[in-house]
Write an enzyme that holds these catalytic residues in place. Sequence first.
Site: not given
Length: 264
Positions: A82, A153, A155, A160
């Site tokens: 990413d 979280n 991810h 996400e």
Amino acid sequence: MLQSMHTPTNSSTLHLFSNPEKASLYVAQQIADLIRQQQTQGKPAVLGLATGNTPKRVYEELINLHKNEGLSFANVISFNLDEYYPIHPEDTQSYTYFMNRYLFGSIDIKLENIHIPHTNCAANGINEYCKAYEEKIARFGGLDLQLLGIGRNGHIGFNEPGSSFQDTTRLVNLHSLTREDAQTDFGGLENVPHQAISIGIDTIVQARKILLLALGEKKSEIISKALQGEITTRVPASILQNLPHVEYVLDHEAAALIEEAVVA
Ligand code: PGA
């Protein structure tokens, strides 16, 4: 290694180490073994690489292997997971900068073999750019190995919570916790981009081998959810539970909340 086992509820493998150094060394060794194995067969090693604090020691060790044991990266094709959007590749917060600083600048990988999902194109050109990134991975025969960290979280990459398990490379909106975790690097929350380009969960799970590295107490809660909780898009990493080609590589602190159930 302290322990290595198949997790009881699934077929992925869990490797537990007493400290982050040993866990990172194990991951670096796995990557080095793959590179050498492909070399002996005259083949490229197609690596999916990650950024963040977690893989830094892995990259340090790969550099050591290059300098001290002659490990060559000449056959490596890399695809990063990413990159923020928009960002300039020379910005110190960009993942292009990160990869050059922590790995690429110190090894013999060929520049033309490095792929990072960075583009200057306007938002309306991004779909085409993302499609081309996927096609490039496919053209090299897919990823031999994907290295992953995990966000607090859940991810993986910048997939996400709420990301579909069928997603491929695309523009994503960053979650508030992700932006909060990046604020120190960017010198304040207001400077953290709201978007990024990320390869998708479908792209990730198709890698022939997946190593998820998680280190430290900060990751213990999400690791217990990802490994033992419900498989749900609310915790993107939970998709990995059922995959036999996944290895979770954890230090004791990251494994703290799963140990009683899985390790006892
Ligand atoms: P970290 O990030 O390695 O900096 O904890 C991991 C991630 O967000 O995937």
